[in-house]
Design a protein around this motif. Sequence first.
Motif, PDB file in Angstrom:
ATOM      1  N   LYS A   1       0.867  -1.108   0.086  1.00 57.32           N
ATOM      2  CA  LYS A   1       0.148  -0.117  -0.101  1.00 57.32           C
ATOM      3  C   LYS A   1       1.025   1.352  -0.082  1.00 57.32           C
ATOM      4  CE  LYS A   1      -3.824  -2.120   2.410  1.00 57.32           C
ATOM      5  NZ  LYS A   1      -4.713  -2.245   1.517  1.00 57.32           N
ATOM      6  N   PRO A   2       0.402   2.210  -0.709  1.00 59.00           N
ATOM      7  CA  PRO A   2       1.118   3.510  -0.561  1.00 59.00           C
ATOM      8  C   PRO A   2       1.570   3.973   0.896  1.00 59.00           C
ATOM      9  CG  PRO A   2      -1.046   3.963  -1.317  1.00 59.00           C
ATOM     10  CD  PRO A   2      -0.847   2.441  -1.144  1.00 59.00           C
ATOM     11  N   PHE A   3       2.813   4.449   0.971  1.00 60.18           N
ATOM     12  CA  PHE A   3       2.891   4.889   2.318  1.00 60.18           C
ATOM     13  C   PHE A   3       3.775   6.182   2.474  1.00 60.18           C
ATOM     14  CE2 PHE A   3       6.469   1.912   1.610  1.00 60.18           C
ATOM     15  CZ  PHE A   3       7.356   2.418   1.760  1.00 60.18           C
ATOM     16  N   LEU A   4       3.754   7.038   3.378  1.00 59.28           N
ATOM     17  CA  LEU A   4       4.570   8.266   3.682  1.00 59.28           C
ATOM     18  C   LEU A   4       5.143   7.918   4.942  1.00 59.28           C
ATOM     19  CD1 LEU A   4       5.494  11.107   2.894  1.00 59.28           C
ATOM     20  CD2 LEU A   4       3.362  11.912   4.045  1.00 59.28           C
ATOM     21  N   TRP A   5       6.468   8.002   4.926  1.00 62.68           N
ATOM     22  CA  TRP A   5       7.314   7.496   6.052  1.00 62.68           C
ATOM     23  C   TRP A   5       8.479   8.724   6.413  1.00 62.68           C
ATOM     24  CZ3 TRP A   5      11.395   2.784   5.780  1.00 62.68           C
ATOM     25  CH2 TRP A   5      11.784   2.784   7.108  1.00 62.68           C
ATOM     26  N   VAL A   6       8.356   9.191   7.590  1.00 60.80           N
ATOM     27  CA  VAL A   6       9.325  10.191   8.070  1.00 60.80           C
ATOM     28  C   VAL A   6      10.384   9.567   8.929  1.00 60.80           C
ATOM     29  CG1 VAL A   6       9.660  12.132   9.598  1.00 60.80           C
ATOM     30  CG2 VAL A   6       7.320  11.850   8.567  1.00 60.80           C
ATOM     31  N   VAL A   7      11.554   9.601   8.212  1.00 57.30           N
ATOM     32  CA  VAL A   7      12.987   9.304   8.641  1.00 57.30           C
ATOM     33  C   VAL A   7      13.765  10.527   9.116  1.00 57.30           C
ATOM     34  CG1 VAL A   7      15.049   7.726   8.439  1.00 57.30           C
ATOM     35  CG2 VAL A   7      12.765   7.056   7.359  1.00 57.30           C
ATOM     36  N   ARG A   8      13.675  10.798  10.206  1.00 60.46           N
ATOM     37  CA  ARG A   8      14.424  12.039  10.829  1.00 60.46           C
ATOM     38  C   ARG A   8      15.855  12.353  10.194  1.00 60.46           C
ATOM     39  NH1 ARG A   8      13.171  10.274  15.850  1.00 60.46           N
ATOM     40  NH2 ARG A   8      15.316  10.233  16.468  1.00 60.46           N
ATOM     41  N   PRO A   9      16.189  13.537  10.138  1.00 60.58           N
ATOM     42  CA  PRO A   9      17.545  14.001   9.752  1.00 60.58           C
ATOM     43  C   PRO A   9      18.763  13.555  10.619  1.00 60.58           C
ATOM     44  CG  PRO A   9      16.062  15.741   9.561  1.00 60.58           C
ATOM     45  CD  PRO A   9      15.307  14.756  10.081  1.00 60.58           C
ATOM     46  N   GLY A  10      19.786  13.228  10.103  1.00 59.87           N
ATOM     47  CA  GLY A  10      20.783  12.771  11.081  1.00 59.87           C
ATOM     48  C   GLY A  10      21.032  11.478  11.344  1.00 59.87           C
ATOM     49  N   THR A  11      19.775  10.606  10.955  1.00 56.30           N
ATOM     50  CA  THR A  11      19.880   9.248  11.645  1.00 56.30           C
ATOM     51  C   THR A  11      20.763   8.366  10.431  1.00 56.30           C
ATOM     52  OG1 THR A  11      17.957   8.802   9.944  1.00 56.30           O
ATOM     53  CG2 THR A  11      17.672   9.112  12.259  1.00 56.30           C
ATOM     54  N   ALA A  12      21.464   7.183  10.773  1.00 56.65           N
ATOM     55  CA  ALA A  12      22.279   6.461   9.773  1.00 56.65           C
ATOM     56  C   ALA A  12      21.959   5.237   9.537  1.00 56.65           C
ATOM     57  CB  ALA A  12      23.612   6.444  10.796  1.00 56.65           C
ATOM     58  N   TYR A  13      20.582   5.057   9.440  1.00 53.99           N
ATOM     59  CA  TYR A  13      20.096   3.572   9.096  1.00 53.99           C
ATOM     60  C   TYR A  13      20.487   3.373   7.568  1.00 53.99           C
ATOM     61  CZ  TYR A  13      16.782   4.931  13.075  1.00 53.99           C
ATOM     62  OH  TYR A  13      16.268   4.983  14.301  1.00 53.99           O
ATOM     63  N   VAL A  14      20.521   1.912   7.371  1.00 57.48           N
ATOM     64  CA  VAL A  14      20.941   1.586   6.339  1.00 57.48           C
ATOM     65  C   VAL A  14      19.634   0.611   5.930  1.00 57.48           C
ATOM     66  CG1 VAL A  14      22.255  -0.208   4.973  1.00 57.48           C
ATOM     67  CG2 VAL A  14      23.207   1.307   6.756  1.00 57.48           C
ATOM     68  N   TYR A  15      19.260   1.179   4.550  1.00 53.61           N
ATOM     69  CA  TYR A  15      17.992   0.333   4.047  1.00 53.61           C
ATOM     70  C   TYR A  15      18.248  -0.933   3.364  1.00 53.61           C
ATOM     71  CZ  TYR A  15      15.667   5.158   4.029  1.00 53.61           C
ATOM     72  OH  TYR A  15      15.130   6.067   4.918  1.00 53.61           O
ATOM     73  N   PRO A  16      17.207  -1.850   3.425  1.00 52.60           N
ATOM     74  CA  PRO A  16      17.559  -3.226   2.771  1.00 52.60           C
ATOM     75  C   PRO A  16      17.996  -2.980   1.285  1.00 52.60           C
ATOM     76  CG  PRO A  16      15.619  -3.311   3.770  1.00 52.60           C
ATOM     77  CD  PRO A  16      16.149  -1.848   4.002  1.00 52.60           C
ATOM     78  N   SER A  17      18.762  -3.999   0.823  1.00 50.87           N
ATOM     79  CA  SER A  17      19.186  -3.806  -0.427  1.00 50.87           C
ATOM     80  C   SER A  17      18.239  -3.554  -1.435  1.00 50.87           C
ATOM     81  CB  SER A  17      20.224  -5.128  -0.887  1.00 50.87           C
ATOM     82  OG  SER A  17      20.741  -5.107  -2.144  1.00 50.87           O
ATOM     83  N   GLY A  18      18.218  -2.494  -2.355  1.00 53.63           N
ATOM     84  CA  GLY A  18      17.260  -2.352  -3.492  1.00 53.63           C
ATOM     85  C   GLY A  18      16.049  -1.982  -3.259  1.00 53.63           C
ATOM     86  N   TYR A  19      15.944  -1.268  -1.697  1.00 52.55           N
ATOM     87  CA  TYR A  19      14.738  -1.050  -1.099  1.00 52.55           C
ATOM     88  C   TYR A  19      13.958   0.173  -1.910  1.00 52.55           C
ATOM     89  CZ  TYR A  19      11.198   0.148   2.367  1.00 52.55           C
ATOM     90  OH  TYR A  19      10.043   0.129   2.950  1.00 52.55           O
ATOM     91  N   MET A  20      14.654   1.417  -2.005  1.00 55.69           N
ATOM     92  CA  MET A  20      14.208   2.423  -2.417  1.00 55.69           C
ATOM     93  C   MET A  20      13.927   2.300  -3.933  1.00 55.69           C
ATOM     94  SD  MET A  20      14.172   4.065   0.276  1.00 55.69           S
ATOM     95  CE  MET A  20      13.986   5.709  -0.405  1.00 55.69           C
ATOM     96  N   ASP A  21      14.521   1.316  -4.737  1.00 56.22           N
ATOM     97  CA  ASP A  21      14.025   1.211  -6.198  1.00 56.22           C
ATOM     98  C   ASP A  21      12.811   0.345  -6.145  1.00 56.22           C
ATOM     99  OD1 ASP A  21      16.205   2.354  -7.165  1.00 56.22           O
ATOM    100  OD2 ASP A  21      17.546   0.500  -6.904  1.00 56.22           O
ATOM    101  N   ARG A  22      12.688  -0.561  -5.292  1.00 59.02           N
ATOM    102  CA  ARG A  22      11.233  -1.369  -5.327  1.00 59.02           C
ATOM    103  C   ARG A  22      10.293  -0.788  -4.707  1.00 59.02           C
ATOM    104  NH1 ARG A  22      15.084  -4.901  -2.276  1.00 59.02           N
ATOM    105  NH2 ARG A  22      13.368  -4.674  -0.560  1.00 59.02           N
ATOM    106  N   VAL A  23      10.356   0.007  -3.725  1.00 56.46           N
ATOM    107  CA  VAL A  23       8.958   0.791  -3.081  1.00 56.46           C
ATOM    108  C   VAL A  23       8.724   1.779  -3.770  1.00 56.46           C
ATOM    109  CG1 VAL A  23       9.464  -0.265  -0.950  1.00 56.46           C
ATOM    110  CG2 VAL A  23      10.474   1.983  -1.241  1.00 56.46           C
ATOM    111  N   THR A  24       8.084   1.690  -5.167  1.00 57.66           N
ATOM    112  CA  THR A  24       7.712   2.947  -5.886  1.00 57.66           C
ATOM    113  C   THR A  24       6.234   3.413  -5.444  1.00 57.66           C
ATOM    114  OG1 THR A  24       6.594   1.206  -7.427  1.00 57.66           O
ATOM    115  CG2 THR A  24       8.855   2.012  -8.120  1.00 57.66           C
ATOM    116  N   HIS A  25       5.621   2.592  -4.426  1.00 59.70           N
ATOM    117  CA  HIS A  25       4.578   2.976  -3.728  1.00 59.70           C
ATOM    118  C   HIS A  25       4.541   3.658  -2.572  1.00 59.70           C
ATOM    119  CE1 HIS A  25       5.399  -0.917  -2.319  1.00 59.70           C
ATOM    120  NE2 HIS A  25       4.794  -0.765  -1.143  1.00 59.70           N
ATOM    121  N   GLY A  26       5.784   3.860  -2.066  1.00 60.60           N
ATOM    122  CA  GLY A  26       6.071   4.479  -0.987  1.00 60.60           C
ATOM    123  C   GLY A  26       6.918   5.808  -1.124  1.00 60.60           C
TER     124      GLY A  26
END
Length: 444
Positions: free
Chosen positions: A283-308
Motif C-alpha cells: 500500500k502507498p506509505f509516507l514515512w518520516v525518517v528524521r535528519p541525522g539518522t544513520a540507518y541502512v535500507y535493505p538492498s534495493g529497497y528504494m528502487d522497489r518501493v515505488t508505492h512509498g
Amino acid sequence: MPLMEAARCFTSDGLKVTFVNMEFTHKQVMSAWSEKDGETDLMQMVCITDGLEPWDDRNDLRKWLEAMSRVGPSKLEDLIEGINKVDDEKITCIIADFCMGWAIRVAQKMGVKQATFCPSSAANLALAMSVQKLMEDEVIDSKGVLLKNEMVQLSTTMPSMDPAHFSWLCMGDLVRNQISFDVIILGGKEAAEASDYIICNSNMELEPGVFTLFPKMLPIGPLLSTTRSAKQVGHFWKADTTCQNWLDQQPVCSVIYVAFGSVTVFDQNQFVELALGLELTNKPFLWVVRPGTAYVYPSGYMDRVTHGKVVSWAPQQEVLNHPSVACFVSHCGWNSTMEGVSNGAPFLCWPYFAEQFFNTTYICDIWKTGLGLDKDETGLVTRGEIKSKVEQLLSNKIVKENALNLQEKVQARNSSYNNLRNFVDWIKEGGDNQLANENAQPSS
C-alpha cells in the motif's frame, strides 16, 4: 509546538508574549522557521542558556537537567529584569512547561502570577500530582520505585493504569528513570501545586475523569494551527513539502502515514523490519525518517518501493488532514495523539518511552480508535506483525467509525474555547483566582 500554539492564541487575544527557549533548542526552531508567521509585534522569540557547552551531549539527561536547573532560574530572572527595564509593559505572568518547575519558583520570587502548562496528557500530570497517594498506598516508594505491580485507579472516574507504564519508569534505564522522577515528576508536581492555574493541551471529551478529579486543570486543547488555518511552527527541522503533492496523487484513504516524533530511536534490525513490513503491505506509505539518522535500507529497497515516499520531516497536521491518509503509525506522543485524534485518523500504536504507553491505552482501550503492535520473543516488531496489523486496522470499520466520532466531539472544543477565553481574561484583568474548569465537577 503546543506551547507555541498556545502563545499564538494568546497574542490573537491581545496579550504580549515573550517565548523563552533554551539556546540550543531556540537555534533549532529558528533555523527551521523559514517564514516567521508566528512571530508578530505581540510575540518575540528569545533564549537563555541551558548551562551546557554547544558540544556537550544533551542526551545525557542527568547532566542536562542538572545544568538547566542550576543556571536556568538566574538566567530567566535576568531576562525578565532586562525586559522590565526597557519595556513599559512589564512581565505580569509566567506560564511554564510543567517539566520546568523551577520557572514557577522564579515567578513566585518576582511576585508575578504563575501558570503551569501541561503539553502531555492531563492523566500524566494527574499521576505526578498523585505521587503522595501512591506512596501511601505502597504502590511506589519515596524514590518512585515500583513496589507492587497491580492496576491502579487514581479515582473512580479515571481509567485504570498499569504501574509498569508510569511515565518515569519508562525512560529507558534505571538512571534516567530516577532522574525523571526526581526532577520532572516531583518538580512538575511542586510547580503545578504552586501555580495559580494549570492549563492543558487536552480536551474534556478525551479525559473527563482527570478534569473531574483535578478541577484546577483547565483543558484548552487541541492546540493545532490547522484549526486556525495557520502554518504550524516550532519544528526542529524544515518540513519536506513535496509530500503534499505526492499525497494529492494517491487514492482517498489509501496511505499509511508513519512518523515517530523527534526522539524515538530504532536499532538497525528494527529499522529493517519496519521497512520490509511497509513494503509487504503493498500500500502507498509516507514515512518520516528524521535528519541525522544513520540507518541502512535493505538492498534495493528504494528502487522497489515505488508505492512509498520517504521524507526527512513532514508538516504533520497538514498530512493527517489530507483525505488520502488512511491511518497513522505512531509512537503516540501526546502531540501526535492530539493531531491524529483531531483528524479522525485510526492509529497503529508503537510507543517508545515515558507517557506514550498510557497514551496507547487511551487509544486502544478507552477511545478504541486504534490497535497496538506486539513484539516477538526477541523484542522486535516483525515485518509480518506490521503487515498483519495494518490489514486488520484498515479493514476494521468500527475503529474508523470511533475515530470519526471522537474527531467530531473534539473539534467542537466548546469547553476548551471557554477555558482559554477565561484564562486570557484572568491574565488581562489581574484575576482573583476564581477561574474554574467549566465542565469539571468539584471533587470531594
